[in-house]
Design a protein around this motif. Structure first.
Motif, short mmCIF file in Angstrom:
data_model
loop_
_atom_site.label_atom_id
_atom_site.label_comp_id
_atom_site.label_asym_id
_atom_site.label_seq_id
_atom_site.Cartn_x
_atom_site.Cartn_y
_atom_site.Cartn_z
N PRO A 213 0.94 -0.97 -0.50
CA PRO A 213 -0.35 -0.06 -0.05
C PRO A 213 1.06 0.78 0.16
O PRO A 213 0.67 2.69 -0.77
CB PRO A 213 -0.89 -0.13 1.03
N LEU A 214 2.35 0.99 0.14
CA LEU A 214 2.92 2.39 0.66
C LEU A 214 3.76 2.41 -0.96
O LEU A 214 3.88 3.67 -1.22
CB LEU A 214 3.88 2.30 1.37
N GLU A 215 3.56 1.55 -1.73
CA GLU A 215 3.85 1.74 -2.84
C GLU A 215 3.25 2.35 -4.11
O GLU A 215 2.57 2.86 -4.96
CB GLU A 215 4.55 0.39 -3.27
N THR A 216 1.24 1.76 -3.88
CA THR A 216 0.72 2.26 -4.30
C THR A 216 -0.67 3.49 -3.57
O THR A 216 -1.28 3.62 -4.85
CB THR A 216 -0.57 0.54 -4.94
N GLY A 217 -0.30 3.62 -2.77
CA GLY A 217 -0.92 4.44 -1.99
C GLY A 217 -2.19 4.13 -1.60
O GLY A 217 -3.33 4.79 -1.21
N ASP A 218 -2.58 2.76 -1.65
CA ASP A 218 -3.82 2.05 -1.49
C ASP A 218 -4.62 1.78 0.43
O ASP A 218 -3.78 0.89 0.55
CB ASP A 218 -4.23 0.43 -2.42
N PHE A 219 -4.59 3.18 0.44
CA PHE A 219 -4.52 2.91 1.97
C PHE A 219 -6.34 2.50 2.60
O PHE A 219 -6.92 2.88 1.39
CB PHE A 219 -3.97 3.51 2.93
N ASP A 220 -6.09 2.22 3.42
CA ASP A 220 -7.22 1.54 4.03
C ASP A 220 -7.58 2.29 5.43
O ASP A 220 -7.53 1.31 6.62
CB ASP A 220 -7.97 -0.28 4.42
N PRO A 221 -7.37 3.44 6.09
CA PRO A 221 -6.76 3.14 7.41
C PRO A 221 -7.85 3.17 8.77
O PRO A 221 -8.54 3.23 7.90
CB PRO A 221 -6.58 5.00 7.91
N ARG A 222 -7.43 3.30 9.61
CA ARG A 222 -8.02 2.92 10.70
C ARG A 222 -7.23 3.64 12.39
O ARG A 222 -6.29 3.88 12.64
CB ARG A 222 -7.73 1.39 11.23
N VAL A 223 -8.38 3.99 12.87
CA VAL A 223 -8.27 4.64 14.27
C VAL A 223 -8.76 3.24 15.02
O VAL A 223 -9.53 3.43 15.57
CB VAL A 223 -8.65 5.72 14.46
N TYR A 224 -8.04 2.93 16.01
CA TYR A 224 -8.06 2.06 17.22
C TYR A 224 -8.15 2.68 18.14
O TYR A 224 -8.07 2.93 19.00
CB TYR A 224 -6.69 1.04 17.25
N TYR A 225 -9.29 1.65 19.39
CA TYR A 225 -10.13 2.00 21.00
C TYR A 225 -9.60 0.89 21.87
O TYR A 225 -9.77 -0.03 21.15
CB TYR A 225 -11.13 2.47 20.38
N GLU A 226 -9.62 1.37 23.05
CA GLU A 226 -9.69 0.94 23.71
C GLU A 226 -10.50 1.23 24.51
O GLU A 226 -9.90 2.41 25.44
CB GLU A 226 -8.57 0.51 24.39
N ASP A 227 -11.58 1.01 25.89
CA ASP A 227 -12.69 1.17 26.73
C ASP A 227 -13.26 2.86 25.64
O ASP A 227 -12.84 3.65 27.15
CB ASP A 227 -11.94 0.99 27.82
#
Length: 700
Positions: free
Chosen positions: A236-250
C-alpha cells in the motif's frame, strides 16, 4: 495500552504519499504555538483551505487538519513564525519527501525570490529547521551541536547518519542482518531492520513466526516468510491504496495506522477515507479522558501522565544510542585495519599505485588502464589480480587485500592513502564521542522523568489540577526540563525590554562595527553612553528577517536601553552609579569622520541633534528563565524582573567579574531545588557574560 504519541517511519511514508496530491497549494500564513507546534495555513485551488500541522514535542506528528480542529491563532507571533511568514507568504507548496527511512520530513516551498525547505525531525527531542538555498540553516527551534552533526543558524544542515530501509533491501541483505543479530526475531526486526516495535510485531504476525524466537533458532523457512510479509506490508505504501484505521480501547483512541493490522484484529476500530483524516481525528482527540462519557466520580480528576511510556521511550533511545556507539567503534576498527593492511603490503600496493600514476602521466585512458590490469590478472600477476575495479569519475582504484576491499587514490602514495584511512577512523571516533555525550543527556532526561513520576505519585490526588499547572513553582521542582533555542543575537550583549523590543550591544570594537553595518535598520534606534568605553547599543524595531517597520517605541523601553548603554560603559568600571546616554536615528550615524579627525575601529561619527538621558542610574539584573526557554538573561532590572523565574540585582562593587559570577551562581543554586539544572543552564561562565566589566556586588 499506551496511546500513540509519535508517528513511525511507515506512518510518515504514508503521510508523504497522500500529501503529494496537495502540490501547488499556496501558503497564506505560518503560526507557532509554544515551542513545538507549527501550523501552515494554505490554499488548495481544488479543495480550498488547507491546514498543515507539524508537532515535534512530546507528541510528534505531521498531517493536514480540518479547519475546525486547528487551534485559534496565538497572540503576537514569535520571531520564528514571523521569519516563516516573511519567507513563505505566497509561496507554492512543492512537495514533501521522507529522508531515507528516518522520521524526517522535508517540506519544499518555491517562490520567485528564493526557495525554502522546512525539515521536521520527528525523533528524539524533535526539531524544526528552516533552510535556505544550499541547505543553509536560516533558523531552527532548537540548536544541535554534536560532533556527529550540527543544526544551527548559519551552518549547513546535516542529516543524521543513514538508517537501513527494510522496505528496499534485497533478501540477501535481509538474511545477513537477521543472522548478525544476537537477540530474538521481533527485536531484531525492530532495531536492526528499523521497523520499530509495533510493525516488527505485525511482520511476525503476518509471517506466522513466533516473536520471541531466538535468532539462532530461526532458519531459511522463517526468513522467507518474514521477507514475504514485509513485501506485503509495503504494497500500500507503493500504490497509495490505504485503508486507514483508528483503534480504540475502552472507548479511548489508542492508535492510528494507514492500513489494518492483524495485531489489532480484536480491537474496536473506526475506518477513514484518508490517513491524514485519521491522524487528524486521532490527535485532535488524544487528550480525552479515559471515561469518554465525561461522567463518574473521576470525571474531573486529571489523567495520570504516561510516565512509564516516557521512561520506556528514553530507554529505547539509550539502547539505540548504545548501538550507534558500538557501530562507530566497529567502523573505526575497520578503517584502521585497512590502513594497517596497506603498510603490511607496502611494496605490493606501491606497485599498483605506481602503475596507475605512470599510465596517467602518459595520458592513458582509464579504460585502457583497467584493461591492462585485467590482462595482467589473466597472466597470474598478483598485483593485477588484486585490482577489483576502477572508478573513472572518482579517479580511484579499489583493491582487495586479505578479503578486504580498500579504495585508493592513485595520485597519493601508500602513506597518504593510509593516513586518510587513519583520519577517517579518527573522524568516526569523534562521532562516537558525540554519541556518548548524547547518551549522557538522555540518561539525565530518563532520571528526570523518573523523578517527575515519583513527585506525581507522592502528590495527593485532590491537589492535582492538571499535570502542568499554569503557575508552576519551578524553584521547588526537583527536576526541570532543559529547553533552549539558541538565537543569532546571543553572541552580543542583549536583553528584551519590558515591551518586548530586542536591544543588542557590542562586546568589542569588531562587534560594534558589525552591529552598525549588518544589523542596524533605518527604523531602529541607536544609543550610546556619553562616557567612553560603552557598547554600540541598538534597539531593534523589527527582526533581521523582517522588513523594517516604523514603530513608536514606548519611553520605558528607551529608558531601559539607555540604562543598558550606561551600565556596560566605563561608568560601571569607574565605580560610579549614574551617567548620561543619548539616542539618535540610524541616518545620523556615520563612519566618515569630520575633516581632520580620525575614527578608531568600532567608533562612529554622530551628526545632528541628540536626545539625552541625563543621570541615568546604572543597574543590571541577572536572572534565569524556565519558560519558554531555559537560560540566563541579563539587563536592566525593570525588564528582567518580569521575564525571569528569579533574578539577582547587581551594582558596582568590590568583587571582580569572575568572582561576582561565582557568587551569583551559588545564590541561584540555593534558590533552585534542582541544582543540576542551575549547573547546566547558568554556570558561572554564562552568568559572567551578563556582568559589566569591573567590580560588582549583589544588591542587598
Amino acid at each position: 495500552m499506551d496511546r500513540k504519541r509519535e508517528l513511525s517511519s511507515i506512518d510518515l511514508a504514508a503521510v508523504v504519499r497522500e500529501l503529494a496530491s496537495y502540490e501547488g497549494a499556496k501558503v497564506d500564513k505560518a503560526y507557532l504555538y509554544g515551542d513545538d507546534l507549527l501550523r501552515l495555513k494554505m490554499r488548495d485551488f481544488d479543495r480550498g483551505r488547507l491546514e498543515l500541522l507539524i508537532e515535534v514535542g512530546e507528541i510528534k506528528r505531521a498531517h493536514t487538519a480540518a479547519p475546525e480542529h486547528v487551534p485559534a491563532a496565538p497572540g503576537r507571533p514569535p520571531n520564528f513564525a514571523k521569519m516563516l511568514r516573511n519567507r513563505l507568504s505566497g509561496a507554492d507548496f512543492a512537495g514533501v519527501e521522507q529522508f531515507e527511512f528516518d522520521r524526517i520530513l522535508q517540506f519544499e516551498f518555491r517562490r520567485e525570490d528564493g526557495d525554502t525547505t522546512i525539515v521536521a525531525e520527528l525523533f528524539g527531542q524533535g526539531n524544526i529547521a528552516v533552510l535556505g538555498e544550499n541547505y543553509e540553516v536560516v533558523d531552527s527551534l532548537d540548536t544541535v551541536r554534536l560532533k556527529s552533526r550540527t543544526v544551527a543558524p548559519g551552518s549547513r544542515y546535516e542529516f543524521p547518519d543513514s538508517r537501513v530501509n527494510p522496505l528496499e533491501i534485497a533478501y540477501e541483505e535481509f538474511e545477513y542482518r537477521m543472522n548478525d543479530s544476537d537477540t530474538d526475531v521481533v527485536r531484531t526486526l525492530a532495531t536492526q531492520l528499523n521497523f520499530g516495535g509495533l510493525y516488527a510485531e505485525e511482520v511476525c504476525t503476518r509471517a506466522n513466526v513466533e516473536k520471541a524466537m531466538d535468532i539462532t533458532d530461526a532458519g531459511e523457512e522463517e526468513y522467507e516468510r518474514l521477507y514475504a510479509a514485509i513485501e506485503r506490508l509495503k504494497e500500500p505504501l507503493e500504490t497509495g491504496d490505504f485503508d486507514p484505521r483508528v483503534y480504540y480501547e475502552d472507548d479511548t483512541r489508542v492508535d492510528v495506522t494507514p492500513f489494518p493490522l492483524e495485531e489489532y484484529e480484536e480491537r474496536d476500530v473506526e475506518a477513514f477515507d484518508s490517513f491524514n483524516a485519521a491522524l487528524d481525528d486521532y490527535f485532535t482527540n488524544l487528550d480525552l479522558s479515559d471515561d469518554g462519557d465525561g461522567g463518574g466520580a473521576n470525571a474531573h480528576e486529571p489523567q495520570k501522565p504516561d510516565f512509564q511510556g516516557q521512561i520506556e521511550k528514553q530507554q529505547r533511545i539509550i539502547d539505540q544510542q548504545q548501538g550507534a556507539i558500538e557501530g562507530f567503534e566497529q567502523q573505526a576498527d575497520v578503517e584502521r585495519e585497512k590502513a594497517e593492511l596497506l603498510y603490511g603490503n607496502y611494496g605490493f600496493v606501491d606497485e599498483i599505485l605506481s602503475t596507475v600514476q605512470n599510465a596517467r602521466a602518459e595520458d592513458t585512458p582509464w579504460a585502457d588502464i583497467e584493461a591492462r590490469f585485467e590482462e595482467g590478472a589473466e597472466r597470474g600477476i598478483e598485483a593485477a589480480a588484486a585490482v577489483q575495479r576502477i572508478d573513472e569519475s572518482e579517479g580511484t582504484v579499489t583493491v582487495e587485500i586479505d578479503d578486504t576491499e580498500i579504495t585508493l587514490n592513485p595520485e597519493d602514495g601508500v602513506e597518504k592513502n593510509a593516513d586518510r584511512l587513519y583520519q577517517e577512523a579518527k573522524r568516526i571516533e569523534e562521532k562516537k564521542e558525540g554519541a556518548q555525550a548524547a547518551i549522557e543527556d538522555t540518561r539525565e532526561e530518563l532520571e528526570a522523568v523518573k523523578k517527575r513520576k515519583e513527585e506525581w505519585e507522592a502528590e495527593p490526588a485532590e491537589a492535582r489540577e492538571d499535570d502542568e499547572p499554569k503557575d508552576i513553582d519551578w524553584l521547588s521542582r526537583a527536576s526541570i526540563p532543559i529547553r533552549n533555542q539558541e538565537q543569532w543575537y546571543e553572541r552580543f550583549r542583549w536583553f528584551r525590554t519590558s515591551d518586548g523590543f530586542l536591544v543588542i550591544g557590542g562586546r568589542n570594537a569588531d562587534q560594534n562595527e558589525e552591529l552598525v553595518k549588518k544589523y542596524m535598520d533605518k527604523t531602529d534606534l541607536f544609543f550610546h553612553s556619553q562616557a567612553h568605553g560603552g557598547p554600540i547599543t541598538i534597539l531593534k524595531t523589527s527582526d533581521p528577517s523582517e522588513p523594517s517597520k516604523d514603530i513608536d517605541v514606548p519611553d520605558q523601553s528607551k529608558e531601559e536601553a539607555a540604562q543598558f548603554a550606561v551600565s556596560y560603559s566605563s561608568v560601571w568600571k569607574d565605580g560610579r552609579f549614574s551617567g548620561d546616554a543619548y539616542v539618535v536615528s540610524p541616518e545620523q550615524v556615520s563612519k566618515t569622520p569630520e575633516s581632520g579627525e580620525y575614527l578608531e575601529k568600532g567608533a562612529f561619527a554622530i551628526r545632528g541633534d541628540r536626545t539625552y538621558f541625563n543621570d541615568t542610574p546604572v543597574g543590571i539584573a541577572v536572572g534565569i528563565t524556565v519558560e519558554p526557554h531555559t537560560r540566563v538573561i541579563g539587563g536592566p532590572p525593570s525588564a528582567i524582573e518580569s521575564q525571569a523565574e528569579t533574578h539577582i540585582e547587581v551594582e558596582p562593587g568590590q568583587y571582580a567579574q569572575n568572582d561576582a559570577a561565582k557568587r551569583l551562581y551559588r545564590e541561584f543554586r540555593e534558590r533552585f531545588k534542582d541544582t543540576s539544572f542551575v549547573r547546566k543552564v547558568a554556570s558561572p561562565d554564562l552568568i559572567q557574560e551578563f556582568l559589566p566589566a569591573g567590580g560588582s556586588r549583589m544588591v542587598d
